[in-house]
Design an enzyme around this catalytic site. Structure first.
Site, PDB file in Angstrom:
ATOM      1  N   LYS A 146       0.845  -1.191   0.000  1.00  0.00           N
ATOM      2  CA  LYS A 146       0.000   0.000   0.000  1.00  0.00           C
ATOM      3  C   LYS A 146       0.880   1.242   0.000  1.00  0.00           C
ATOM      4  O   LYS A 146       0.426   2.343   0.285  1.00  0.00           O
ATOM      5  CB  LYS A 146      -0.931  -0.012   1.222  1.00  0.00           C
ATOM      6  CG  LYS A 146      -2.011  -1.089   1.134  1.00  0.00           C
ATOM      7  CD  LYS A 146      -3.035  -0.949   2.245  1.00  0.00           C
ATOM      8  CE  LYS A 146      -4.145  -1.979   2.063  1.00  0.00           C
ATOM      9  NZ  LYS A 146      -5.159  -1.892   3.137  1.00  0.00           N
ATOM     10  N   LYS A 194       2.753   3.969  -1.905  1.00  0.00           N
ATOM     11  CA  LYS A 194       2.655   4.584  -3.226  1.00  0.00           C
ATOM     12  C   LYS A 194       4.021   4.663  -3.923  1.00  0.00           C
ATOM     13  O   LYS A 194       4.141   4.444  -5.127  1.00  0.00           O
ATOM     14  CB  LYS A 194       2.072   5.996  -3.053  1.00  0.00           C
ATOM     15  CG  LYS A 194       1.584   6.653  -4.302  1.00  0.00           C
ATOM     16  CD  LYS A 194       0.668   7.827  -3.958  1.00  0.00           C
ATOM     17  CE  LYS A 194       0.522   8.772  -5.124  1.00  0.00           C
ATOM     18  NZ  LYS A 194       1.618   9.762  -5.221  1.00  0.00           N
ATOM     19  N   GLY A 195       5.073   4.966  -3.139  1.00  0.00           N
ATOM     20  CA  GLY A 195       6.417   5.084  -3.715  1.00  0.00           C
ATOM     21  C   GLY A 195       6.909   3.769  -4.271  1.00  0.00           C
ATOM     22  O   GLY A 195       7.418   3.691  -5.393  1.00  0.00           O
ATOM     23  N   LYS A 196       6.736   2.691  -3.488  1.00  0.00           N
ATOM     24  CA  LYS A 196       7.120   1.365  -3.972  1.00  0.00           C
ATOM     25  C   LYS A 196       6.293   1.007  -5.212  1.00  0.00           C
ATOM     26  O   LYS A 196       6.828   0.488  -6.195  1.00  0.00           O
ATOM     27  CB  LYS A 196       6.790   0.301  -2.922  1.00  0.00           C
ATOM     28  CG  LYS A 196       7.704   0.193  -1.754  1.00  0.00           C
ATOM     29  CD  LYS A 196       7.268  -1.054  -0.952  1.00  0.00           C
ATOM     30  CE  LYS A 196       7.875  -1.095   0.410  1.00  0.00           C
ATOM     31  NZ  LYS A 196       7.413  -2.261   1.196  1.00  0.00           N
ATOM     32  N   GLU A 218      -0.780  -7.087   9.364  1.00  0.00           N
ATOM     33  CA  GLU A 218       0.132  -6.719  10.453  1.00  0.00           C
ATOM     34  C   GLU A 218       1.497  -7.339  10.239  1.00  0.00           C
ATOM     35  O   GLU A 218       1.593  -8.553  10.016  1.00  0.00           O
ATOM     36  CB  GLU A 218      -0.457  -7.193  11.783  1.00  0.00           C
ATOM     37  CG  GLU A 218      -0.989  -6.036  12.610  1.00  0.00           C
ATOM     38  CD  GLU A 218      -1.127  -6.434  14.058  1.00  0.00           C
ATOM     39  OE1 GLU A 218      -0.222  -6.119  14.848  1.00  0.00           O
ATOM     40  OE2 GLU A 218      -2.139  -7.077  14.364  1.00  0.00           O
ATOM     41  N   ASP A 264       9.411  -6.302   1.443  1.00  0.00           N
ATOM     42  CA  ASP A 264       9.654  -5.753   2.771  1.00  0.00           C
ATOM     43  C   ASP A 264      11.050  -5.176   2.760  1.00  0.00           C
ATOM     44  O   ASP A 264      12.015  -5.841   2.371  1.00  0.00           O
ATOM     45  CB  ASP A 264       9.495  -6.791   3.890  1.00  0.00           C
ATOM     46  CG  ASP A 264       9.237  -6.071   5.206  1.00  0.00           C
ATOM     47  OD1 ASP A 264       8.200  -5.387   5.326  1.00  0.00           O
ATOM     48  OD2 ASP A 264      10.085  -6.139   6.116  1.00  0.00           O
ATOM     49  N   PHE A 304      10.879   8.359  -2.010  1.00  0.00           N
ATOM     50  CA  PHE A 304      10.028   8.351  -0.817  1.00  0.00           C
ATOM     51  C   PHE A 304      10.874   7.949   0.389  1.00  0.00           C
ATOM     52  O   PHE A 304      12.077   7.704   0.255  1.00  0.00           O
ATOM     53  CB  PHE A 304       8.852   7.379  -1.015  1.00  0.00           C
ATOM     54  CG  PHE A 304       9.250   5.930  -1.078  1.00  0.00           C
ATOM     55  CD1 PHE A 304       9.173   5.124   0.049  1.00  0.00           C
ATOM     56  CD2 PHE A 304       9.703   5.360  -2.261  1.00  0.00           C
ATOM     57  CE1 PHE A 304       9.537   3.781   0.001  1.00  0.00           C
ATOM     58  CE2 PHE A 304      10.068   4.015  -2.322  1.00  0.00           C
ATOM     59  CZ  PHE A 304       9.990   3.232  -1.186  1.00  0.00           C
ATOM     60  N   LYS A 345      17.808   5.876  -9.693  1.00  0.00           N
ATOM     61  CA  LYS A 345      17.472   5.072  -8.498  1.00  0.00           C
ATOM     62  C   LYS A 345      17.087   3.648  -8.915  1.00  0.00           C
ATOM     63  O   LYS A 345      17.523   2.673  -8.300  1.00  0.00           O
ATOM     64  CB  LYS A 345      16.328   5.710  -7.699  1.00  0.00           C
ATOM     65  CG  LYS A 345      15.940   4.841  -6.500  1.00  0.00           C
ATOM     66  CD  LYS A 345      14.839   5.399  -5.612  1.00  0.00           C
ATOM     67  CE  LYS A 345      14.551   4.402  -4.481  1.00  0.00           C
ATOM     68  NZ  LYS A 345      13.426   4.782  -3.630  1.00  0.00           N
ATOM     69  N   ARG A 375      15.863  -2.408  -4.275  1.00  0.00           N
ATOM     70  CA  ARG A 375      14.707  -3.024  -4.948  1.00  0.00           C
ATOM     71  C   ARG A 375      15.123  -3.559  -6.312  1.00  0.00           C
ATOM     72  O   ARG A 375      14.757  -4.667  -6.706  1.00  0.00           O
ATOM     73  CB  ARG A 375      13.630  -1.931  -5.061  1.00  0.00           C
ATOM     74  CG  ARG A 375      12.243  -2.405  -5.388  1.00  0.00           C
ATOM     75  CD  ARG A 375      11.202  -1.388  -4.916  1.00  0.00           C
ATOM     76  NE  ARG A 375      11.100  -1.381  -3.466  1.00  0.00           N
ATOM     77  CZ  ARG A 375      11.457  -0.347  -2.698  1.00  0.00           C
ATOM     78  NH1 ARG A 375      11.891   0.775  -3.225  1.00  0.00           N
ATOM     79  NH2 ARG A 375      11.377  -0.448  -1.383  1.00  0.00           N
TER      80      ARG A 375
HETATM   81  O1  LIG Z   1      14.100   6.169   1.207  1.00  0.00           O
HETATM   82  C1  LIG Z   1      13.650   5.063   1.019  1.00  0.00           C
HETATM   83  N1  LIG Z   1      13.781   4.531  -0.225  1.00  0.00           N
HETATM   84  C2  LIG Z   1      13.416   3.289  -0.528  1.00  0.00           C
HETATM   85  O2  LIG Z   1      13.551   2.833  -1.672  1.00  0.00           O
HETATM   86  C3  LIG Z   1      12.870   2.526   0.555  1.00  0.00           C
HETATM   87  N2  LIG Z   1      12.431   1.284   0.640  1.00  0.00           N
HETATM   88  C4  LIG Z   1      12.006   1.123   1.899  1.00  0.00           C
HETATM   89  N3  LIG Z   1      12.179   2.239   2.623  1.00  0.00           N
HETATM   90  C5  LIG Z   1      11.816   2.494   4.027  1.00  0.00           C
HETATM   91  O3  LIG Z   1      11.434   1.284   4.619  1.00  0.00           O
HETATM   92  C6  LIG Z   1      10.016   1.232   4.839  1.00  0.00           C
HETATM   93  C7  LIG Z   1       9.492  -0.061   4.313  1.00  0.00           C
HETATM   94  O4  LIG Z   1       8.624  -0.685   5.217  1.00  0.00           O
HETATM   95  P1  LIG Z   1       7.680  -1.802   4.610  1.00  0.00           P
HETATM   96  O5  LIG Z   1       8.484  -2.719   3.753  1.00  0.00           O
HETATM   97  O6  LIG Z   1       6.861  -2.390   5.664  1.00  0.00           O
HETATM   98  O7  LIG Z   1       6.770  -0.972   3.605  1.00  0.00           O
HETATM   99  P2  LIG Z   1       5.543  -0.013   3.882  1.00  0.00           P
HETATM  100  O8  LIG Z   1       4.953  -0.279   5.235  1.00  0.00           O
HETATM  101  O9  LIG Z   1       5.951   1.379   3.605  1.00  0.00           O
HETATM  102  O10 LIG Z   1       4.509  -0.482   2.748  1.00  0.00           O
HETATM  103  P3  LIG Z   1       3.923  -1.984   2.519  1.00  0.00           P
HETATM  104  O11 LIG Z   1       4.620  -2.518   1.297  1.00  0.00           O
HETATM  105  O12 LIG Z   1       4.246  -2.798   3.741  1.00  0.00           O
HETATM  106  O13 LIG Z   1       2.461  -1.822   2.296  1.00  0.00           O
HETATM  107  C8  LIG Z   1       9.458   2.378   4.011  1.00  0.00           C
HETATM  108  O14 LIG Z   1       8.217   2.860   4.505  1.00  0.00           O
HETATM  109  C9  LIG Z   1      10.587   3.383   4.088  1.00  0.00           C
HETATM  110  O15 LIG Z   1      10.548   4.030   5.337  1.00  0.00           O
HETATM  111  C10 LIG Z   1      12.714   3.126   1.811  1.00  0.00           C
HETATM  112  N4  LIG Z   1      13.090   4.386   2.031  1.00  0.00           N
HETATM  113 MG   LIG Z   2       4.735  -2.199   5.797  1.00  0.00          MG
END
Ligand SMILES: O=c1[nH]c(=O)c2ncn([C@@H]3O[C@H](COP(=O)(O)OP(=O)(O)OP(=O)(O)O)[C@@H](O)[C@H]3O)c2[nH]1
Ligand SMILES: [Mg+2]
Length: 198
Positions: free
Chosen positions: A9, A11-13, A42, A71, A154, A177, A183
């Site tokens: 969820k 948006k950046g990913k 969770e 993740d 992001f 990037k 990634r």
């Molecule tokens: O500057 C960044 N560039 C990146 O490329 C990047 N990739 C991960 N992150 C950080 O790590 C968390 C992931 O946590 P995460 O894997 O649980 O994802 P999320 O909770 O944001 O989304 P979801 O995929 O779980 O729905 C993110 O929110 C970011 O804070 C990044 N920061």
């Molecule tokens: Mg997450």
């Protein structure tokens, strides 16, 4: 066009996966685009792998089709690897990228340049009904800047300077990037699987 559900969820990913999968002729569809309301999963695991599997297996069971999850997080050496798996909510609930950046810069206030090393880590998990979940891991080495800069990307991108560059990830163009990121390095290892996706 072939398609693949990405259990995110963020948006950046989601935007980065759209671009990276388009090269293989695949439409990467995030949970943000689905009509049905998908519950939040969770992330109770203690590793990137466990949390990725919770997401890809959880959504795969719900939709009964192949699902990929990501993740990821930032590991800072001077902070013993934090924020790590807690990157998204490092400054607490609700998830706030700006508050996370402020917290990291504050914690590194007295840490000088050679000791500001860090890496982004990404674990991708692919779950297909009836098959064991597949995992691929990628990382991107770098260091934490003294101040934030840049507006692309992001998360922690405005304070992460990738190895070999002078700018932060958020100052680099997204196409750069997507050729050096954690990634991207995880995605490359999935290439054969992606090409065989029906
Ligand atoms: O500057 C960044 N560039 C990146 O490329 C990047 N990739 C991960 N992150 C950080 O790590 C968390 C992931 O946590 P995460 O894997 O649980 O994802 P999320 O909770 O944001 O989304 P979801 O995929 O779980 O729905 C993110 O929110 C970011 O804070 C990044 N920061
Ligand atoms: Mg997450």
């Amino acid at each position: 066009m072939k398609q693949l559900i990405i259990a995110t969820k963020n948006k950046g990913k989601a935007e980065e996966f759209k671009i990276m999968f388009a090269k293989y002729g695949i439409n990467a569809i995030s949970l943000l685009e689905l009509e049905e309301d998908i519950p939040d999963i969770e992330e109770t695991g203690s590793t990137f792998e466990e949390n990725a599997a919770l997401k890809s297996e959880g959504i795969m069971k719900l939709l009964n089709i192949p699902v990929m999850a990501d993740d990821s997080g930032l590991m800072i050496d001077a902070l013993d690897g934090r924020p790590g798996i807690f990157s998204a909510r490092y400054a607490g609930e609700p998830k706030d990228d700006q508050a996370n950046i402020v917290k990291v810069l504050k914690e590194l206030e007295n840490v000088q340049d050679p000791n500001r090393t860090a890496r982004f880590v990404c674990v991708l998990s692919v779950s297909i009904p009836g098959q064991p979940t597949l995992f691929k891991k990628g990382s991107c080495e770098g260091k934490i800047a003294l101040a934030e800069s840049g507006s692309h990307g992001f998360g922690y991108d405005p304070i992460f300077i990738p190895e070999g560059y002078e700018q932060t990830m958020a100052e680099l163009e997204p196409n750069i990037k997507n050729k050096i990121s954690h990634r991207y390095h995880a995605m490359v290892q999935l290439e054969e699987w992606i090409q065989n996706l029906s």
